[in-house]
Design a protein around this motif. Structure first.
Motif, PDB file in Angstrom:
ATOM      1  N   ALA A  83      81.678  39.263 -43.815  1.00  0.00           N
ATOM      2  CA  ALA A  83      80.491  39.456 -44.649  1.00  0.00           C
ATOM      3  C   ALA A  83      80.160  38.176 -45.395  1.00  0.00           C
ATOM      4  O   ALA A  83      81.044  37.480 -45.890  1.00  0.00           O
ATOM      5  N   SER A  84      78.891  37.845 -45.437  1.00  0.00           N
ATOM      6  CA  SER A  84      78.464  36.653 -46.163  1.00  0.00           C
ATOM      7  C   SER A  84      77.047  36.865 -46.667  1.00  0.00           C
ATOM      8  O   SER A  84      76.312  37.717 -46.179  1.00  0.00           O
ATOM      9  N   VAL A  85      76.697  36.077 -47.672  1.00  0.00           N
ATOM     10  CA  VAL A  85      75.343  36.097 -48.225  1.00  0.00           C
ATOM     11  C   VAL A  85      74.869  34.654 -48.298  1.00  0.00           C
ATOM     12  O   VAL A  85      75.574  33.789 -48.807  1.00  0.00           O
ATOM     13  N   GLY A  86      73.700  34.395 -47.751  1.00  0.00           N
ATOM     14  CA  GLY A  86      73.127  33.063 -47.884  1.00  0.00           C
ATOM     15  C   GLY A  86      73.322  32.138 -46.705  1.00  0.00           C
ATOM     16  O   GLY A  86      72.879  30.992 -46.742  1.00  0.00           O
ATOM     17  N   SER A  87      73.984  32.588 -45.642  1.00  0.00           N
ATOM     18  CA  SER A  87      74.125  31.705 -44.480  1.00  0.00           C
ATOM     19  C   SER A  87      72.763  31.502 -43.812  1.00  0.00           C
ATOM     20  O   SER A  87      71.858  32.311 -43.960  1.00  0.00           O
ATOM     21  N   SER A  88      72.615  30.420 -43.079  1.00  0.00           N
ATOM     22  CA  SER A  88      71.318  30.046 -42.508  1.00  0.00           C
ATOM     23  C   SER A  88      71.237  30.438 -41.036  1.00  0.00           C
ATOM     24  O   SER A  88      72.202  30.898 -40.431  1.00  0.00           O
ATOM     25  N   GLY A  89      70.044  30.255 -40.486  1.00  0.00           N
ATOM     26  CA  GLY A  89      69.844  30.453 -39.055  1.00  0.00           C
ATOM     27  C   GLY A  89      69.384  31.832 -38.653  1.00  0.00           C
ATOM     28  O   GLY A  89      69.254  32.118 -37.450  1.00  0.00           O
ATOM     29  N   TYR A  90      69.111  32.697 -39.614  1.00  0.00           N
ATOM     30  CA  TYR A  90      68.736  34.078 -39.298  1.00  0.00           C
ATOM     31  C   TYR A  90      67.463  34.145 -38.438  1.00  0.00           C
ATOM     32  O   TYR A  90      67.463  34.714 -37.344  1.00  0.00           O
ATOM     33  N   PHE A  91      66.372  33.598 -38.966  1.00  0.00           N
ATOM     34  CA  PHE A  91      65.106  33.753 -38.252  1.00  0.00           C
ATOM     35  C   PHE A  91      65.116  32.996 -36.928  1.00  0.00           C
ATOM     36  O   PHE A  91      64.593  33.474 -35.920  1.00  0.00           O
ATOM     37  N   LYS A  92      65.726  31.831 -36.924  1.00  0.00           N
ATOM     38  CA  LYS A  92      65.800  31.068 -35.678  1.00  0.00           C
ATOM     39  C   LYS A  92      66.532  31.859 -34.602  1.00  0.00           C
ATOM     40  O   LYS A  92      66.117  31.889 -33.434  1.00  0.00           O
ATOM     41  N   ALA A  93      67.613  32.532 -34.987  1.00  0.00           N
ATOM     42  CA  ALA A  93      68.368  33.350 -34.039  1.00  0.00           C
ATOM     43  C   ALA A  93      67.541  34.538 -33.575  1.00  0.00           C
ATOM     44  O   ALA A  93      67.527  34.891 -32.381  1.00  0.00           O
TER      45      ALA A  93
END
Length: 516
Positions: A479-489
């Motif tokens: 679990a994490s909050v704030g990692s990047s790459g969501y929309f790109k993925a």
């Protein structure tokens, strides 16, 4: 060990206990609301007793709650012995009363209040806490023996919480300007203005007969505010129509929880919570995006940070994307808590690829939404393991306006795995670093899913689960909050049908489900 001398008030009470067995005639401090505490605690015990996931019994819960007296004043303790409730001071009994019948919740509430009143009479600490503080301490100690989500809310905070769940009083109109004209910039769905036919773009000519021309926008907006039941005459001019005056009555304006937009050719739906009107807002926002020209090629639903809310509203939102299948199942000790939620609507997105974004703060009803669409092969979940709140609370109002939230059922995903503790495991993990994310996407584009094995293991899990097993499964995508790459993925999946389908349907998961 040196014994501390008892305060004079306690020595006096102890003497009374010799003369008057069980101290029944000792007067309580006039500042304590004995009747209020008894009514609140009795109603609470009556509500809780049949609903807990495991049978606890009213006497045990009452004694747990009365340890709230000790939490406020460590020199006081309460025990149940030989059919009596005993209030102890240092090395002596201060008060005793007969324990009621085990199933009589209201009598137990009154008995607890009698004990608390005697404690209040001899304890400056309890007197400082006041009646409401003693009531709250009872529930704090009681729920220390429960799960993290059962709780008591005092009248003031309960009123604030209800207002947040239900919305606020108003008309549901936000004003704006187009040149020199005052216009309706936004109308809240299901608000009095919406139901009266007020629409965005209408020119607002007058409010209660006073012209809007030349007036500051903030001043005009304040004219639209008023308590529930107050009315305002609004003179508006729709496009290509004559002016008309509409009388609006201030009423409940649901909190806006769904926000729709377009990001290139992808429809974006941000859902910040599941409140009273979320299902309707979700359907309206999705319908508006689907009606755009050109139509979107895919949908991204952002549930990051969504702490959940009303289970029914989550199910209604799922219903707009799922024509058939199980949404969620709830299981509890109370037969009323057992329920199977099934999709009965239609897919407003007409089969477009759907990607759901989640993170470690995605919880409860938001996890239900994600698990339902994932298990039914209708959406791909991207992000990290979610919070893992899979317990449902039943809510009741208490005398005086407080509220009680009591866990009474567990949520089971369509494929049979528990949400509690485990959470939702995503098909594409963003919390393992950018290199891992790139490798996962490349693998999916080749038709292979690197996470197929942990996905199969989580979907095959069944309650109850040892904590070590839960943690091992969650470690596959922490679990994490704030990692990047969501929309790109998400865009990479929507743009590539092979990758999307590889993430959507997993042979190992299907095999695990068949073997369950």
């Amino acid at each position: 060990m040196r014994h501390r001398r008892a305060p004079r008030s306690w020595r006096f009470v102890a003497l009374l206990c010799v003369v008057l067995p069980f101290c029944g005639a000792y007067a309580a401090a006039p500042g304590f609301g004995t009747a209020r505490a008894g009514a609140v605690w009795g109603a609470a015990l009556e509500f809780i007793a049949p609903r807990t996931l495991e049978p606890l019994g009213i006497p045990r819960m009452a004694v747990w709650g009365l340890s709230g007296i000790t939490a406020l004043d460590p020199d006081l303790t309460v025990q149940e012995q030989s059919g009596k409730l005993l209030l102890y001071g240092p090395n002596r009994i201060i008060f005793a009363t007969a324990a009621p019948q085990p199933t009589d919740a209201m009598a137990w509430g009154d008995a607890c209040a009698a004990v608390a009143a005697r404690a209040f009479a001899v304890s400056p600490a309890l007197e400082r806490a006041g009646t409401e503080g003693v009531i709250r301490s009872f529930f704090d100690e009681l729920f220390n023996h429960f799960d993290p989500y059962s709780r008591y809310e005092a009248p003031r905070e309960a009123a604030q919480d209800r207002a947040m769940r239900l919305g606020h009083a108003g008309l549901g109109i936000t004003l704006g300007r187009e040149g020199s004209a005052v216009v309706v910039a936004r109308v809240a769905p299901s608000s009095p203005a919406d139901e009266a036919g007020i629409a965005t773009g209408m020119v607002v000519l007058a409010i209660d007969g006073a012209a809007t021309a030349g007036r500051h926008l903030a001043a005009l907006q304040s004219r639209l505010r008023g308590p529930a039941g107050s009315s305002i005459a609004l003179t508006v001019r729709p496009a290509r129509s004559l002016p008309q005056t509409v009388r609006l009555t201030s009423g409940l304006v649901p909190t806006q929880t769904v926000f729709g937009s377009m990001n290139g050719d992808i429809a974006m739906l941000r859902v910040i919570g599941f409140d009273r009107d979320t299902g309707e807002q979700f359907a309206a926002a999705l319908g508006a995006l689907m009606a755009g020209n050109p139509a979107p090629k895919g949908i991204v639903i952002d549930l990051r940070g969504n702490r959940g809310g009303l289970l029914r509203q989550s199910a209604l939102s799922v219903d707009t994307l799922l024509g058939q299948g199980t949404i969620i199942r709830t299981v509890g000790r109370d037969p009323v808590a057992d329920r199977l939620w099934r999709a009965e609507g239609g897919d407003l997105a007409r089969g477009l690829p759907v990607v759901i974004l989640v993170d470690g703060a995605t919880a409860s009803a938001a996890e239900v939404f994600s698990a339902s669409l994932s298990d039914n092969d209708r959406a791909v979940v991207v992000g990290s393991a979610t919070l893992g709140k899979g317990l449902v609370q039943s809510v009741t109002s208490l005398p005086g306006g407080g509220e009680l939230f009591v866990t009474w059922s567990r949520m089971i995903a369509p494929r049979g795995w528990p949400l509690q503790g485990l959470g939702v495991f995503p098909e594409l993990c963003t919390s393992l670093g950018t290199n891992s994310l790139a490798a996962q996407i490349a693998s999916l584009k080749a038709g292979r899913d690197m996470l197929a094995k942990p996905l199969a293991e989580t979907r095959a899990a069944r309650a109850p689960m040892p904590l070590a097993e839960v943690l091992a499964l969650r470690d596959s995508c922490p679990a994490s909050v704030g990692s990047s790459g969501y929309f790109k993925a998400a865009k990479a999946l929507i743009d590539d049908p092979v990758a999307y389908r590889a993430a959507l349907i997993h042979p190992l998961v299907a095999a695990a489900a068949r073997g369950a």
